[in-house]
Design an enzyme around this catalytic site. Structure first.
Site, mmCIF file in Angstrom:
data_model
loop_
_atom_site.group_PDB
_atom_site.id
_atom_site.type_symbol
_atom_site.label_atom_id
_atom_site.label_comp_id
_atom_site.label_asym_id
_atom_site.label_seq_id
_atom_site.Cartn_x
_atom_site.Cartn_y
_atom_site.Cartn_z
ATOM 1 C CG PHE A 16 16.627 28.406 -16.484
ATOM 2 C CD1 PHE A 16 16.928 28.686 -17.815
ATOM 3 C CD2 PHE A 16 17.124 29.264 -15.491
ATOM 4 C CE1 PHE A 16 17.713 29.792 -18.155
ATOM 5 C CE2 PHE A 16 17.897 30.366 -15.825
ATOM 6 C CZ PHE A 16 18.202 30.621 -17.159
ATOM 7 C CB ILE A 17 20.531 26.091 -14.656
ATOM 8 C CG1 ILE A 17 20.174 27.562 -14.390
ATOM 9 C CG2 ILE A 17 22.060 25.918 -14.746
ATOM 10 C CD1 ILE A 17 20.650 28.112 -13.056
ATOM 11 C CB ILE A 60 17.086 14.604 -5.085
ATOM 12 C CG1 ILE A 60 16.274 15.798 -4.576
ATOM 13 C CG2 ILE A 60 17.673 14.858 -6.461
ATOM 14 C CD1 ILE A 60 17.109 17.049 -4.321
ATOM 15 C CB ALA A 80 17.258 18.494 -8.264
ATOM 16 C CE1 TYR A 147 17.006 28.297 -3.791
ATOM 17 C CE2 TYR A 147 18.268 30.314 -3.504
ATOM 18 C CZ TYR A 147 17.966 29.185 -4.239
ATOM 19 O OH TYR A 147 18.623 28.937 -5.417
ATOM 20 C CB VAL A 191 14.117 41.167 -13.057
ATOM 21 C CG1 VAL A 191 15.620 41.163 -13.343
ATOM 22 C CG2 VAL A 191 13.497 42.458 -13.560
ATOM 23 C CB ILE A 192 16.179 38.741 -17.550
ATOM 24 C CG1 ILE A 192 17.212 39.762 -17.049
ATOM 25 C CG2 ILE A 192 16.286 38.514 -19.061
ATOM 26 C CD1 ILE A 192 18.635 39.550 -17.510
ATOM 27 C CB ILE A 207 10.770 49.456 -12.497
ATOM 28 C CG1 ILE A 207 11.129 48.908 -13.888
ATOM 29 C CG2 ILE A 207 12.026 49.764 -11.679
ATOM 30 C CD1 ILE A 207 12.109 49.745 -14.690
HETATM 31 C C1 UD1 Z 1 16.870 36.880 -6.019
HETATM 32 C C2 UD1 Z 1 15.699 35.945 -5.937
HETATM 33 C C3 UD1 Z 1 14.831 36.401 -4.828
HETATM 34 C C4 UD1 Z 1 15.638 36.422 -3.506
HETATM 35 C C5 UD1 Z 1 16.872 37.293 -3.670
HETATM 36 C C6 UD1 Z 1 17.764 37.232 -2.444
HETATM 37 C C7 UD1 Z 1 15.273 35.122 -8.159
HETATM 38 C C8 UD1 Z 1 14.446 35.220 -9.372
HETATM 39 N N1 UD1 Z 1 14.977 35.994 -7.179
HETATM 40 O O1 UD1 Z 1 16.293 38.122 -6.168
HETATM 41 O O2 UD1 Z 1 13.704 35.536 -4.733
HETATM 42 O O3 UD1 Z 1 14.857 36.933 -2.461
HETATM 43 O O4 UD1 Z 1 17.614 36.856 -4.824
HETATM 44 O O5 UD1 Z 1 18.815 36.447 -2.574
HETATM 45 O O6 UD1 Z 1 16.133 34.292 -8.043
HETATM 46 N N2 UD1 Z 1 12.351 43.680 -10.344
HETATM 47 C C9 UD1 Z 1 11.551 44.657 -10.902
HETATM 48 N N3 UD1 Z 1 10.419 44.271 -11.570
HETATM 49 C C10 UD1 Z 1 10.061 42.953 -11.695
HETATM 50 C C11 UD1 Z 1 10.875 41.955 -11.101
HETATM 51 C C12 UD1 Z 1 12.016 42.359 -10.428
HETATM 52 O O7 UD1 Z 1 11.837 45.855 -10.789
HETATM 53 O O8 UD1 Z 1 9.023 42.669 -12.323
HETATM 54 C C13 UD1 Z 1 13.579 44.082 -9.651
HETATM 55 C C14 UD1 Z 1 13.642 43.571 -8.229
HETATM 56 O O9 UD1 Z 1 13.006 44.447 -7.339
HETATM 57 C C15 UD1 Z 1 15.145 43.495 -8.004
HETATM 58 C C16 UD1 Z 1 15.698 43.178 -9.398
HETATM 59 O O10 UD1 Z 1 14.670 43.483 -10.311
HETATM 60 O O11 UD1 Z 1 15.649 44.718 -7.564
HETATM 61 C C17 UD1 Z 1 16.086 41.735 -9.574
HETATM 62 O O12 UD1 Z 1 15.000 40.914 -9.166
HETATM 63 P P1 UD1 Z 1 15.035 39.309 -9.231
HETATM 64 O O13 UD1 Z 1 15.211 38.883 -10.626
HETATM 65 O O14 UD1 Z 1 13.852 38.806 -8.475
HETATM 66 O O15 UD1 Z 1 16.387 38.912 -8.504
HETATM 67 P P2 UD1 Z 1 16.905 39.252 -7.013
HETATM 68 O O16 UD1 Z 1 16.311 40.494 -6.481
HETATM 69 O O17 UD1 Z 1 18.373 39.211 -7.089
#
Ligand code: UD1
Length: 316
Positions: A16-17, A60, A80, A147, A191-192, A207
């Protein structure tokens, strides 16, 4: 922008990036080498530039191919990784081979090939759930997953390679990166990417919690810009920078904005919070501003609009 780089290696360049980084480097006229084992990346992300790059399908952890790919490179952009936090939780040892040893191999290939600089993708995950906001580079770290520990190990090894061997290293702690090509296929995807897929298929999103939790969402093209600055700014060597926007958006707000693009008002389904979910995360980007001259170009609305269009077009 003219960064004047000659030959560069992008590990994870089909991801992706990484693939967005490749696009910009090719457009800048660089001689781009990509090393990717295609475990989570895809050649479809590179199809429009395939005749303009040198592609190595490889891992790698394979030092031979890594040395070959890094030959005569001025800069290595190391993207990577096993990028799924959940997968590292399920496979702490296997993921350490990729994320810890793999990063060490990349640094060492840089040292042995006399590469000028290595830019490493790190993560805001190294901060864990410390409530101090905004997150700044010098605050105490609290990695809470394999991670996060692996990303921190990469940062520490980068410092050692800088201090002991004179290899210029720069680590970028990405906040929540979004944009076209982000894979939405797992419940732990960003989430996006998940919300975009729901919106284009006119389905309600889930959510977790009350949706008031917030994140610092940074558009992938701004992350690319940060990488180029990190590769070329004299003052950056040996440093670590947060890469975000310094602004935050709640999950409720995010869905409202995406709903506007889809033209539909679909009520989300609220379910209990994810265990261990971080409530608030936002970056201080002051250090990146002052040392790199980094300033995000994409307002959130703009990045979201581009992203929505991509998910809509790719559904067709
Ligand atoms: C990111 C990591 C996650 C890691 C966390 C800790 C990614 C995609 N996720 O999570 O694996 O444990 O950092 O460093 O890199 N949400 C919803 N509905 C959804 C999906 C997400 O409400 O369908 C909410 C989640 O509960 C969260 C927010 O959206 O509060 C963001 O979620 P996410 O995109 O997974 O990112 P992180 O929580 O920052």
């Amino acid at each position: 922008m003219n960064f004047g780089l000659s030959r560069v290696l992008v590990t994870g360049g089909a991801g992706f990036i990484g693939s967005h980084l490749v696009d910009t480097l090719v457009a800048e006229g660089c001689d781009v080498v990509v090393l990717d084992n295609l475990s989570s990346g895809s050649l479809s992300n590179l199809k429009h530039v395939k005749d303009k790059i040198t592609f190595y399908k490889g891992d790698i952890q394979d030092q031979k191919i890594l040395m070959e790919a890094a030959k005569n490179c001025e800069v290595i952009f190391h993207q990577a990784a096993m990028v799924s936090v959940t997968k590292t939780v399920d496979n702490p040892v296997d993921s350490a081979f990729i994320n810890d040893m793999g990063t060490l191999f990349v640094l060492d290939a840089g040292r042995k090939n006399k590469v000028k600089r290595v830019v490493l993708a790190s993560s805001s995950a190294v901060y864990g759930d410390d409530p101090l906001l905004p997150k700044h580079e010098n605050m105490p770290l609290k990695p809470m997953s394999p991670y996060a520990v692996q990303k921190l190990t990469g940062e520490l090894n980068a410092r050692i390679y800088h201090d002991l061997y004179g290899l210029e290293t720069v680590c970028l702690r990405y906040f929540n990166v979004y944009g076209p090509r982000q894979d939405p296929s797992s419940p732990y995807s960003g989430v996006i990417s998940i919300f975009m897929t729901k919106a284009v298929s006119k389905k309600p999103p889930v959510i977790y919690g009350d949706g008031k939790q917030y994140r610092d969402f940074v558009f992938v093209k701004d992350v690319v810009k940060a990488n180029l600055l990190a590769a070329t700014e004299d003052d950056a060597a040996g440093q670590i920078f947060n890469i975000g926007t310094g602004k935050h958006v709640s999950i409720n707000n995010l869905w409202d904005m995406i709903s506007l693009f889809s033209g539909l008002k679909i009520e989300p389904e609220y379910i209990p919070s994810r265990p261990g979910d971080i409530i608030e995360s936002v970056a201080s980007i002051e250090q990146a501003k002052s040392a790199l001259g980094f300033e995000p170009d994409y307002l959130f609305e703009k990045g979201l609009e581009i992203t929505f269009k991509w998910y809509k077009d790719s559904r067709k």
